[in-house]
Design a protein around this motif. Structure first.
Motif, mmCIF file in Angstrom:
data_model
loop_
_atom_site.group_PDB
_atom_site.id
_atom_site.type_symbol
_atom_site.label_atom_id
_atom_site.label_comp_id
_atom_site.label_asym_id
_atom_site.label_seq_id
_atom_site.Cartn_x
_atom_site.Cartn_y
_atom_site.Cartn_z
ATOM 1 N N HIS A 141 -3.838 0.051 -14.297
ATOM 2 C CA HIS A 141 -4.155 1.646 -14.397
ATOM 3 C C HIS A 141 -4.704 2.117 -12.966
ATOM 4 O O HIS A 141 -4.193 3.173 -12.322
ATOM 5 N N SER A 142 -5.650 1.169 -12.351
ATOM 6 C CA SER A 142 -6.227 1.656 -10.973
ATOM 7 C C SER A 142 -5.347 1.661 -9.923
ATOM 8 O O SER A 142 -5.304 2.680 -8.936
ATOM 9 N N ARG A 143 -4.130 0.811 -9.916
ATOM 10 C CA ARG A 143 -3.236 0.812 -8.859
ATOM 11 C C ARG A 143 -2.371 2.038 -9.028
ATOM 12 O O ARG A 143 -2.088 2.723 -8.059
ATOM 13 N N ARG A 144 -1.973 2.299 -10.106
ATOM 14 C CA ARG A 144 -1.253 3.685 -10.388
ATOM 15 C C ARG A 144 -2.269 4.897 -10.098
ATOM 16 O O ARG A 144 -1.621 5.696 -9.363
ATOM 17 N N ILE A 145 -3.413 5.001 -10.516
ATOM 18 C CA ILE A 145 -4.170 6.150 -10.044
ATOM 19 C C ILE A 145 -4.369 6.081 -8.730
ATOM 20 O O ILE A 145 -4.166 7.141 -7.915
ATOM 21 N N ILE A 146 -4.828 5.175 -7.834
ATOM 22 C CA ILE A 146 -4.780 5.366 -6.635
ATOM 23 C C ILE A 146 -3.530 5.478 -6.005
ATOM 24 O O ILE A 146 -3.655 6.278 -4.863
ATOM 25 N N GLY A 147 -2.427 4.916 -6.163
ATOM 26 C CA GLY A 147 -1.122 5.391 -5.693
ATOM 27 C C GLY A 147 -1.035 6.838 -5.790
ATOM 28 O O GLY A 147 -0.254 7.470 -4.988
ATOM 29 N N ASP A 148 -1.247 7.432 -7.304
ATOM 30 C CA ASP A 148 -0.929 8.995 -7.403
ATOM 31 C C ASP A 148 -1.912 9.782 -6.430
ATOM 32 O O ASP A 148 -1.250 10.613 -6.000
ATOM 33 N N ILE A 149 -3.152 9.307 -6.188
ATOM 34 C CA ILE A 149 -4.020 9.862 -5.178
ATOM 35 C C ILE A 149 -3.423 10.139 -4.116
ATOM 36 O O ILE A 149 -3.548 11.169 -3.308
ATOM 37 N N GLU A 150 -3.165 8.957 -3.565
ATOM 38 C CA GLU A 150 -2.655 8.900 -2.221
ATOM 39 C C GLU A 150 -1.293 9.805 -1.969
ATOM 40 O O GLU A 150 -1.247 10.338 -0.866
ATOM 41 N N THR A 151 -0.627 9.653 -3.173
ATOM 42 C CA THR A 151 0.812 10.370 -2.972
ATOM 43 C C THR A 151 0.490 11.872 -2.666
ATOM 44 O O THR A 151 1.070 12.647 -1.955
#
Length: 277
Positions: free
Chosen positions: A69-79
């Motif tokens: 979940h953390s990787r997905r959340i950080i990826g979404d934020i960076e996008t």
């Protein structure tokens, strides 16, 4: 206290490095600070995330789930962050005679990347840059810059003579630069391209009428207070019933500059714009 992005970034770094020392170095943190951050995260989710043994680095089932979940959340934020930055509007200021062809090409390229440009006409681009009402200044005067500004030449232009319709020079067949060295001169001291020092051997007795903007300048020329020298673009962009523009055979070219702040570090949107120049 709620989970923050810093908790998730620290957790992902630790999981990927599988070592507190390496993860702390990657995050530019001390190892105790990283340990406290992970402990805070475990308290916030109310479960153990890492199997603490002296020989191995393993995640609990809950820890593995949080990592995903953390990787997905950080990826979404960076996008989202990257997308919004790409669409940021930069303020470009100019005082007069915007170099249309150059600007149209740059604007097309920048907006193709998703960015936006807002044009602002200002009396003094350098002052507007200093008070941060614009991000980038377009100007034609070659001036000394303080340490917090940087400049780049983006082009040069032919210069023409501007005179009153009543001036004998209005019908001159061939005008040379040296021929103009002693005529009274109208000089725009804020955004103009020419002053008495533009000639190799300035006449100390020359009459120089000063003003601070293009509108004043052209009215003074029309009133036959002196001659003016401007980029050839003025011929099509700034016609005046009382002014004639005359070619100068050997006039030195004037230059166009971009100037921006380098302290503090320019916004990424400004940096992207400058990369296209």
């Amino acid at each position: 206290m709620d989970i923050e992005v810093r908790h998730l970034r620290a957790y992902v770094a630790l999981c990927e490095e599988a070592n507190y020392t390496r993860a702390a170095a990657r995050l530019h943190l001390s190892q105790p600070a990283l340990t406290r951050t992970i402990q805070q995260l475990e308290r916030l989710v109310e479960c153990r995330l890492i199997e603490r043994t002296s020989r191995r680095f393993d995640l609990t089932d809950e820890g593995a789930e949080l990592l995903e979940h953390s990787r997905r959340i950080i990826g979404d934020i960076e996008t989202v962050q990257a997308d919004l930055r790409m669409r940021a509007t930069i303020e470009v200021g100019f005082s007069w005679l915007l170099p249309d062809a150059w600007f149209a090409a740059i604007r097309t390229r920048y907006e193709a990347l998703g960015g936006r440009i807002s044009l602002r006409r200002v009396e003094d681009p350098m002052a507007a840059l200093d008070d941060r009402s614009i991000d980038i200044a377009i100007h034609r005067n070659d001036i000394w810059l303080p340490h917090h500004l940087e400049s780049r030449e983006i082009g040069s232009e032919q210069r023409v003579l501007a005179v009153s319709v009543h001036s004998p020079l209005a019908t001159a067949v061939e005008v040379r630069w040296a021929d103009l060295a002693h005529f009274p001169l109208v000089a725009n001291t804020v955004s103009g391209t020419t002053n008495a020092e533009s000639w190799d051997s300035p006449d100390p007795n020359r009459t120089v009428i000063t003003c601070t903007n293009f509108d004043e300048w052209i009215e003074l020329v029309a009133a036959e207070r002196g001659i003016g020298i401007v980029p050839v673009l003025a011929r099509s962009r700034a016609p005046h019933p009382g002014v004639v523009y005359v070619d100068i055979v050997d006039a030195p070219r004037s230059h166009i500059y971009l100037t921006w702040r380098i302290k503090p570090t320019p916004l990424r949107s400004v940096q992207r714009f400058l990369m296209l120049v």
